[in-house]
Design an enzyme around this catalytic site. Sequence first.
Site, PDB file in Angstrom:
ATOM      1  N   TRP A  71       2.696  -1.492  -0.109  1.00 26.53           N
ATOM      2  CA  TRP A  71       2.077  -2.815  -0.169  1.00 26.53           C
ATOM      3  C   TRP A  71       0.664  -2.816  -0.732  1.00 26.53           C
ATOM      4  O   TRP A  71       0.086  -3.881  -0.949  1.00 26.53           O
ATOM      5  CB  TRP A  71       2.050  -3.468   1.222  1.00 26.53           C
ATOM      6  CG  TRP A  71       1.628  -2.553   2.349  1.00 26.53           C
ATOM      7  CD1 TRP A  71       2.458  -1.955   3.259  1.00 26.53           C
ATOM      8  CD2 TRP A  71       0.298  -2.122   2.694  1.00 26.53           C
ATOM      9  NE1 TRP A  71       1.729  -1.170   4.134  1.00 26.53           N
ATOM     10  CE2 TRP A  71       0.399  -1.268   3.809  1.00 26.53           C
ATOM     11  CE3 TRP A  71      -0.969  -2.385   2.167  1.00 26.53           C
ATOM     12  CZ2 TRP A  71      -0.707  -0.663   4.421  1.00 26.53           C
ATOM     13  CZ3 TRP A  71      -2.074  -1.782   2.765  1.00 26.53           C
ATOM     14  CH2 TRP A  71      -1.936  -0.935   3.881  1.00 26.53           C
ATOM     15  N   ASN A  72       0.051  -1.657  -0.938  1.00 31.51           N
ATOM     16  CA  ASN A  72      -1.383  -1.697  -1.232  1.00 31.51           C
ATOM     17  C   ASN A  72      -1.723  -2.072  -2.678  1.00 31.51           C
ATOM     18  O   ASN A  72      -2.740  -2.710  -2.930  1.00 31.51           O
ATOM     19  CB  ASN A  72      -2.055  -0.381  -0.825  1.00 31.51           C
ATOM     20  CG  ASN A  72      -1.434   0.826  -1.480  1.00 31.51           C
ATOM     21  OD1 ASN A  72      -0.322   0.763  -1.993  1.00 31.51           O
ATOM     22  ND2 ASN A  72      -2.153   1.919  -1.470  1.00 31.51           N
ATOM     23  N   GLU A 116       5.466  10.109  -4.060  1.00 30.87           N
ATOM     24  CA  GLU A 116       4.010   9.904  -4.136  1.00 30.87           C
ATOM     25  C   GLU A 116       3.571   9.459  -2.762  1.00 30.87           C
ATOM     26  O   GLU A 116       3.790   8.304  -2.374  1.00 30.87           O
ATOM     27  CB  GLU A 116       3.666   8.802  -5.146  1.00 30.87           C
ATOM     28  CG  GLU A 116       4.183   9.013  -6.551  1.00 30.87           C
ATOM     29  CD  GLU A 116       3.379  10.059  -7.315  1.00 30.87           C
ATOM     30  OE1 GLU A 116       2.282  10.427  -6.864  1.00 30.87           O
ATOM     31  OE2 GLU A 116       3.875  10.514  -8.353  1.00 30.87           O
ATOM     32  N   LEU A 117       2.938  10.362  -1.991  1.00 31.83           N
ATOM     33  CA  LEU A 117       2.733  10.067  -0.566  1.00 31.83           C
ATOM     34  C   LEU A 117       1.249   9.925  -0.221  1.00 31.83           C
ATOM     35  O   LEU A 117       0.447   9.635  -1.089  1.00 31.83           O
ATOM     36  CB  LEU A 117       3.416  11.169   0.253  1.00 31.83           C
ATOM     37  CG  LEU A 117       4.887  11.416  -0.134  1.00 31.83           C
ATOM     38  CD1 LEU A 117       5.477  12.554   0.678  1.00 31.83           C
ATOM     39  CD2 LEU A 117       5.719  10.147   0.015  1.00 31.83           C
ATOM     40  N   CYS A 120      -4.269   5.414  -1.503  1.00 32.68           N
ATOM     41  CA  CYS A 120      -3.873   6.808  -1.271  1.00 32.68           C
ATOM     42  C   CYS A 120      -4.956   7.765  -1.739  1.00 32.68           C
ATOM     43  O   CYS A 120      -5.071   8.863  -1.224  1.00 32.68           O
ATOM     44  CB  CYS A 120      -2.552   7.087  -1.982  1.00 32.68           C
ATOM     45  SG  CYS A 120      -2.571   6.595  -3.705  1.00 32.68           S
TER      46      CYS A 120
END
Length: 500
Positions: free
Chosen positions: A156-157, A255-256, A289
């Site tokens: 959501w970012n 992609e964490l 992130c």
Amino acid sequence: MSAPKPPDPRTYGHHIAGGRVDGPPLERRDPARGEVVARYAAGTTDDVNAAVGAAAAAFAAASWRRIPATARAELLEKLAELLERNADRLAALDSEEVGKPLRFARGDLALGIGHVRHAAALARTTKGDAYTGLAPGYTVLATREPAGVVGIITPWNFPALILLQKLPYAIAAGCTLVVKPSEFTSSSTLEIAALCEEAGFPPGVVNVVTGTGAAAGHPLVTHPLISYVSFTGSTRVGREVMRASADSLTRVGLELGGKAANVVFADADLDAAADAVVFGAFANQGESCVAGARLLVDAAIGDEFTAAVVSRAAALSVGMPDDPRSDIGALIHHGHRDGVHAAVLAGVENGGKVLAGGRPPHAPELAAGAFYEPTVIASVGRESPVFQREIFGPVLSVTTFGSEEEALALANGTAYGLAQSVWTTDLDRAFEMSRGLEAGTVWVNTTSDGSPALSFGGVKQSGFGREGGEEGLREFTEYKTVQFRGEPRVSPFRRPDEKP
Ligand code: NDP
């Protein structure tokens, strides 16, 4: 001129084969005012099956399989034009649903459009390898084939930006796709899918199923016709996605999370570094992130530099996303805001000292929203949860170091490895640190920087795979060798004295 943002609450269905498919409504309240702004359809396994079926049919259709890469480039260029025309409207949707200041949402769109144009350029120069010297009369062409029907799952970012870091590269590679956006921020994804068809993409090439991760994301990951899943989200859910893909052996790109540090040496340009530390930590409310959530500062300048950072953090304006004076908007929802506050309290219990923020703002006009003040916590040790955990909010921890070795050990001392920044004017030190830092991206005398040409991703618990740039396009392909013999090969079973 961009069309105006649809009136609130806007209502959407899934986007499947170019049409709208309705489902039970999921309400989205904006996190700044608490009003219902959108209703999306709550997706189910049936919706995912329909969307994957549409994407598989589009992939199999001769009109898509035979389309030259240059024609896909033209489609992407047309999409970039439409995105530019609609950028203000799309930015307004992301700003409202994420809670981020509008000017930053506009910046996200500009970067995303850069990705669309870059992917188009890569599609135009699609190439493979040729092996011509392996044996007489033996020529091998190595090509990059489209992976097939791919699943894209986004957080959501940065709703539009993260979609645009994936979708155009999938199209450049020749894939068709099903997207599952975050249940909190699905509007811009649905609007972008509609723009794809306006640009001329055949219906079924881009499909969107909205809803929760459990009900719509999981069936997408486990669907047998999905050949690759490009996932961006938390490390916890990334592990679930990898486990779920094990049975079908579906390839995944993850992609964490991250826990980036800004490592500041005494010889750095300290004014520029203080500005960057504050931007890196608090941009997008810290919900990024690559947020530089940890400041590691040379003990020789620790107090003075921390004071410079604290005064800059305290000067940031927390306010409504549509107020042009706002630097920091609302967090994604109240539950997340409460989690951020709990993490700050845990930091204090572990010996941290709050030098700025540490609470929701007092302003009565912000009382209904999920706001939190930019927070600086000093004296944070390596074992503190504030140092180790991804808080994903406007919280910066400060830790001092006495030597280059200690700085490196602290920077690498978390489970994550997405991005790191170093601030120094000593070239040898810059190279030494950049070699030692465990991360997919190292910034020297800059932070949160980039270009669509650069492939981005993590190491350690920040995941694997890359997106953007050439490496990002490769993720959506499979490598194939095609081997030619001028003269048919003589079977090794045939004895030398045997006649054919
Ligand atoms: P989540 O991991 O909670 O969710 C990401 C997406 O996965 C959402 O669309 C979610 O659906 C979906 N999802 C949830 N469960 C499953 C499941 N079992 N199977 C398939 N899909 C599922 O992340 P957030 O949305 O909270 O985003 C924040 C996280 O994203 C942070 O950790 C951040 O670091 C990371 N991130 C990483 C980036 C990178 O490039 N490395 C960039 C940006 C963010 P829903 O939430 O709608 O239920």
